[in-house]
Design a protein around this motif. Sequence first.
Motif, PDB file in Angstrom:
ATOM      1  N   TYR A  87      -4.748   5.846  -1.601  1.00  0.00           N
ATOM      2  CA  TYR A  87      -4.672   5.297  -0.154  1.00  0.00           C
ATOM      3  C   TYR A  87      -4.539   6.448   0.824  1.00  0.00           C
ATOM      4  O   TYR A  87      -3.738   7.428   0.590  1.00  0.00           O
ATOM      5  N   ASN A  88      -5.388   6.409   1.817  1.00  0.00           N
ATOM      6  CA  ASN A  88      -4.974   7.634   2.771  1.00  0.00           C
ATOM      7  C   ASN A  88      -4.545   7.026   4.091  1.00  0.00           C
ATOM      8  O   ASN A  88      -4.664   5.795   4.497  1.00  0.00           O
ATOM      9  N   GLU A 104       7.476   6.434   0.597  1.00  0.00           N
ATOM     10  CA  GLU A 104       6.584   7.445   0.564  1.00  0.00           C
ATOM     11  C   GLU A 104       6.165   8.002   1.652  1.00  0.00           C
ATOM     12  O   GLU A 104       5.948   9.440   1.701  1.00  0.00           O
ATOM     13  N   LYS A 105       6.127   7.505   2.945  1.00  0.00           N
ATOM     14  CA  LYS A 105       5.794   8.101   4.030  1.00  0.00           C
ATOM     15  C   LYS A 105       7.074   9.053   4.241  1.00  0.00           C
ATOM     16  O   LYS A 105       6.830  10.168   4.990  1.00  0.00           O
ATOM     17  N   GLN A 109       4.960  10.331  -7.430  1.00  0.00           N
ATOM     18  CA  GLN A 109       4.650   9.071  -6.725  1.00  0.00           C
ATOM     19  C   GLN A 109       3.193   9.303  -6.517  1.00  0.00           C
ATOM     20  O   GLN A 109       2.535   8.200  -5.614  1.00  0.00           O
ATOM     21  N   GLY A 110       2.519  10.441  -6.856  1.00  0.00           N
ATOM     22  CA  GLY A 110       0.986  10.456  -6.459  1.00  0.00           C
ATOM     23  C   GLY A 110       0.609  10.520  -4.965  1.00  0.00           C
ATOM     24  O   GLY A 110      -0.224  10.130  -4.434  1.00  0.00           O
ATOM     25  N   ILE A 111       1.526  11.371  -4.407  1.00  0.00           N
ATOM     26  CA  ILE A 111       1.364  11.810  -3.014  1.00  0.00           C
ATOM     27  C   ILE A 111       0.740  13.111  -2.843  1.00  0.00           C
ATOM     28  O   ILE A 111       1.467  14.247  -3.324  1.00  0.00           O
ATOM     29  N   MET A 171       0.777  -1.294   0.026  1.00  0.00           N
ATOM     30  CA  MET A 171       0.090   0.119   0.067  1.00  0.00           C
ATOM     31  C   MET A 171       0.733   1.279  -0.068  1.00  0.00           C
ATOM     32  O   MET A 171       1.050   1.793  -1.133  1.00  0.00           O
ATOM     33  N   ILE A 172       1.172   1.635   1.086  1.00  0.00           N
ATOM     34  CA  ILE A 172       2.077   2.971   1.200  1.00  0.00           C
ATOM     35  C   ILE A 172       3.367   2.573   1.899  1.00  0.00           C
ATOM     36  O   ILE A 172       3.627   1.982   2.701  1.00  0.00           O
TER      37      ILE A 172
END
Length: 119
Positions: A90-91, A6-7, A66-68, A1-2
Motif C-alpha cells: 500500500y502506498n 506504521e505511519k 512491518q514491510g515499510i 490498510m496502513i
Amino acid sequence: MISEEEKDIATDYILLGILIEQIEDDLKTFHEAPVKLYEPYNNLLESILKEVRRDLTITKAKMKEQGIKVLSGIPINEDFIEYKYYVRGYNAQFHFFNAALRNYVTKKMGTYLGIPGSY
C-alpha cells in the motif's frame, strides 16, 4: 490498510534522518567555532548523534519487520516537501510544511537533550 503505528514508524524514520543531518552540520560548524569549553559541548553532541543513530537503526529494523519503505523527500515548492512511503504494497504520502517539519525535528532534539515538553 496502513495503521497509525506504521505511519508513526515512517514519520520517526524521516525525523531521525533529518535530525542526524542537522547534528552533523552543527558539529561541522561547532568544530570551526572559537568555543572555550569545546570538549564538553563536543562530547554532548557526539553522544546525542550516537543515540539518534542507534534509534534510527531500531526504527529501520521495525520498518523491515512491518514491510515499510520510505522514499527520499521531494520538494513540492519552497514551502512543502513530500515523502512517499509504502507499507506491504500500500502506498501513501506525507506532505510536510517545511516550518512544521523544522519544529518537529527541534522537538525531537529536545527529547535527546532532556527538555520537558518535547516528544
